[in-house]
Every structure is written in structure tokens, then in C-alpha cells.
Design an enzyme around this catalytic site. Structure first.
Site, PDB file in Angstrom:
ATOM      1  N   GLY A 187      11.519  26.131  70.930  1.00 57.53           N
ATOM      2  CA  GLY A 187      12.618  25.181  70.983  1.00 57.53           C
ATOM      3  C   GLY A 187      13.858  25.676  71.694  1.00 57.53           C
ATOM      4  O   GLY A 187      14.824  24.915  71.854  1.00 57.53           O
ATOM      5  N   LYS A 188      13.885  26.922  72.145  1.00 55.96           N
ATOM      6  CA  LYS A 188      15.071  27.448  72.830  1.00 55.96           C
ATOM      7  C   LYS A 188      15.235  26.801  74.205  1.00 55.96           C
ATOM      8  O   LYS A 188      14.316  26.178  74.735  1.00 55.96           O
ATOM      9  CB  LYS A 188      14.976  28.968  72.982  1.00 55.96           C
ATOM     10  CG  LYS A 188      14.790  29.730  71.683  1.00 55.96           C
ATOM     11  CD  LYS A 188      15.922  29.514  70.707  1.00 55.96           C
ATOM     12  CE  LYS A 188      15.747  30.391  69.470  1.00 55.96           C
ATOM     13  NZ  LYS A 188      16.758  30.101  68.437  1.00 55.96           N
ATOM     14  N   ASN A 189      16.397  26.974  74.808  1.00 58.19           N
ATOM     15  CA  ASN A 189      16.605  26.431  76.155  1.00 58.19           C
ATOM     16  C   ASN A 189      15.562  26.967  77.128  1.00 58.19           C
ATOM     17  O   ASN A 189      15.125  26.256  78.030  1.00 58.19           O
ATOM     18  CB  ASN A 189      18.004  26.774  76.654  1.00 58.19           C
ATOM     19  CG  ASN A 189      19.086  26.004  75.926  1.00 58.19           C
ATOM     20  OD1 ASN A 189      19.027  25.848  74.700  1.00 58.19           O
ATOM     21  ND2 ASN A 189      20.076  25.524  76.649  1.00 58.19           N
TER      22      ASN A 189
END
Length: 367
Positions: A187-189
Site C-alpha cells: 500500500g505504500k506510494n
């Protein structure tokens, strides 16, 4: 009966569809070469991400929590030392400090959710060995102000798990302090297809130590010069990360565009919008607002099919795992107040404007 409208908290499928062809080809190369642990794909990504962040070294590891712990250990932080960190962070920041044998020293945050420089100044002692500058929600902590307070003998560790691509005064997160740790959780950038992380540094000696620590204490097979661990970047995850890195700036701009749209749609009298600190270019890993009666509002959004969350509902000093610190409610009033008011709205590249309008309208109806 018409199906209820839904707006997910995050849509990773949008990203996957855009890099699928490149990722499939890169993964196939890893499979064909059998370079599953570290290997050529990992080496390529390490070089690419180091260049992107503006540092000499990127060391891929198994996850972001390992990255924090390895960075501290390599920097010589251990038993008898103190590490200053904000009370409003994910548990992994404090967890890593305890795992290396040091003592977490918590401080409050400011209205922009970032670590309080004044709090750090008050907390510095003769035992302070490091400060964890947490780049929360997508913007960087004021590292240069922290350096002015703690001097050059204290290690500044960037917890950069939520800030891939963010800048402060034009300098990228990951190159602001002495060493940085980041996560590539999906889910991180910049997210992998599983767990992955990295340590970033310009320090050659520190990088050499981390290379050994992540690989059972050695670089060559059966070489064990120090007691290490098994925390190595997976080749397939590295291939995915390289495919996504090519789009990171574009996707971060889409996040900023979505944040601007939220700002135009939301009533600032009823919803406290995120504050961007001077000098920061935010990448909005999360879009965090503050509202009254947050729990009731969150329940209403969920009932309306809107994915929303709280990051994070309990400050570190009030978690049972950190009860040994002896801190009580009231110790960090800003962090505690924010924990009761913060609300993370859907935020991802590809978030449609009409979905944002539905979120805004639903939120206003609940306030």
C-alpha cells in the site's frame, strides 16, 4: 435493488494494470535467471532507487521494520542508548528501538503531525544516540531543524516508509539524514507485491555493515564476520519495484491533485484539512483530516461504502507493549488529541473526482 456505491480506501489494481506488462516481463527474467534472493533484479533496483533518492547506497531488505532495526544497529545504537521519536507513529518505529536494546524516548507532535523540534530539544540527554525523524503521511520531518538541535554526534534516522518521492527544500526523503529506512509494503506510494524494504545512506562504512548484517553477517557465502540475520530483498519484489519506480513521480502528482480536489470540496469549518509544512512537497501517502466525533463519523462512512481508517488510533505510550515506559494519558496532549480526531480518507492515484465528491458529501452529512 440498486447496489450500494463503494469507494475503496486504496485501489492497488489501478497501479497493477498500468505496470502489468513491464512487471510480468521483469518477473519472467527473475524466474529464468533463478535470481530469487537479491540477485540482478535486486541490484538493479538498489541502484535505481539510490539514484532516485540522491544517495550513494540503497540496501534492499525483507521489510520496513527490519530496515529500521538494521539502520539503528549499523549506526551503533544499542543497550544504554536513547532514541528520541514521536509518540504518534506506527509501532514499528518504537519496536525497532527496543529490539536493538535501546530505550525509546517519546516526544509530542505539532499540528502538521510531525515530530516537535521543541520536544526533541527538551528530551536530548547525554544518552541520546539517535533521533527517528518520522516522515508521516507523506511529508518529511524538519530534519535540518532537528540537526540544529541535536548536533552532529547524534544519528538522524529517517523513517521514510510513507514518503517515497517527497522532498524538503528540494531534497528527497531518504537523503536528508544520516540513514533512512523505508518500507515497500504493497500500500505504500512505492509498493511491492509483498513485503520488502530498504536502508538508504551516503555513508560507505554504514552501507558495508548493513550488507553484512542483512546476510547472516557476511557478503560472501559462508563468510560470517559479524552476527547478522536473514533479511534480504526478494528478486521478484525488486522487479516489481523497478517497474513501479518508473511511474512514481506521476502517481505522486496524481495524489497531490486528489488532495487539492479534497481541499476544494471539504468544508474547512467542519473538517480540519492537512497542514503542509513550509518547504515540504507532500506525496499524500495518506490524506488525514481531523473531525469531531470521529468514531461516529467513521462508522457512518463505512456504512455508506466508503473505505476510511485511523492512522493511528493509539499513541505509542498508551500501547500495552510500551507500558514499561511508565507514561500515562496526558503525557503528550497533541498526539493524544489528534489520535481522537484523525480520519484517513480514500487516497490513491486514479481516485475519481466523482468518488471524492461522494466522500465529501457523505462526510458533510455526518457532521
Amino acid at each position: 435493488m440498486q447496489a450500494q456505491r463503494t469507494v475503496p480506501f486504496v485501489d492497488l489494481g489501478w497501479q497493477t494494470r498500468r505496470i502489468r506488462e513491464a512487471a510480468d516481463a521483469a518477473i519472467a527474467r527473475v524466474i529464468d535467471s533463478s535470481g530469487f534472493i537479491l540477485g540482478a533484479a535486486a541490484a538493479d533496483f538498489e541502484e535505481e532507487f539510490a539514484r532516485y533518492c540522491g544517495v550513494a547506497h540503497c540496501l534492499g531488505v525483507a521489510n520496513g521494520t527490519d530496515a529500521l532495526e538494521l539502520a539503528l544497529e549499523a549506526a551503533g545504537v544499542g543497550r544504554g542508548d536513547e532514541v528520541i521519536l514521536p509518540a504518534n507513529t506506527f509501532v514499528a518505529t518504537a519496536e525497532a528501538v527496543v529490539r536493538v536494546g535501546a530505550t525509546p524516548v517519546l516526544v509530542d507532535c505539532t499540528d502538521d503531525f510531525l515530530i516537535s523540534v521543541e520536544g526533541v530539544a527538551d528530551a536530548v540527554s547525554s544518552r541520546t544516540r539517535a533521533v527517528a525523524a518520522v516522515h508521516l503521511y507523506g511529508q518529511t520531518a524538519p530534519v535540518e531543524a532537528l540537526r540544529a538541535v541535536v548536533g552532529t554526534d547524534v544519528v538522524i534516522l529517517e523513517d521514510a516508509a510513507q514518503s517515497q518521492g517527497a522532498t524538503r527544500h528540494g531534497i528527497r526523503a531518504g537523503s536528508l539524514g544520516d540513514v533512512a529506512a523505508t518500507s515497500f509494503y504493497p500500500g505504500k506510494n512505492l509498493g511491492a507485491f509483498g513485503d520488502a524494504g530498504a536502508v538508504l545512506t551516503a555513508d560507505d562504512a554504514l552501507a558495508g555493515t548493513i550488507r553484512r548484517l542483512r546476510n547472516h553477517g557476511g557478503i560472501a557465502k559462508y563468510e560470517h564476520s559479524v552476527v547478522g540475520r536473514n533479511s534480504r530483498l526478494d528478486g521478484i519484489q525488486a522487479a516489481v519495484l523497478s517497474a513501479k519506480l518508473a511511474h512514481l513521480d506521476e502517481w505522486n502528482q496524481l495524489r497531490r491533485d486528489a488532495a487539492e480536489t479534497y481541499g476544494e470540496m471539504l468544508d474547512g469549518d467542519r473538517v480540519q484539512l492537512p497542514v503542509v509544512a513550509n518547504g515540504n512537497e507532500h506525496v499524500f501517502h495518506l490524506y488525514v483530516v481531523k473531525v469531531a466525533e470521529r468514531d461516529r463519523v467513521l462508522e457512518g462512512l463505512t456504512a455508506a461504502g466508503i473505505g476510511a481508517g485511523i492512522h493511528y488510533p493509539t499513541p505509542v505510550h498508551l500501547l500495552p507493549a510500551f507500558g514499561f515506559l511508565g507514561l500515562k494519558a496526558g503525557s503528550f496532549p497533541n498526539a493524544e488529541r489528534q489520535a481522537a480526531e484523525i480520519l484517513s480518507l480514500p487516497m490513491y492515484p486514479g481516485l475519481a473526482e466523482d468518488d471524492q465528491q461522494y466522500v465529501a458529501d457523505t462526510l458533510h452529512a455526518l457532521l
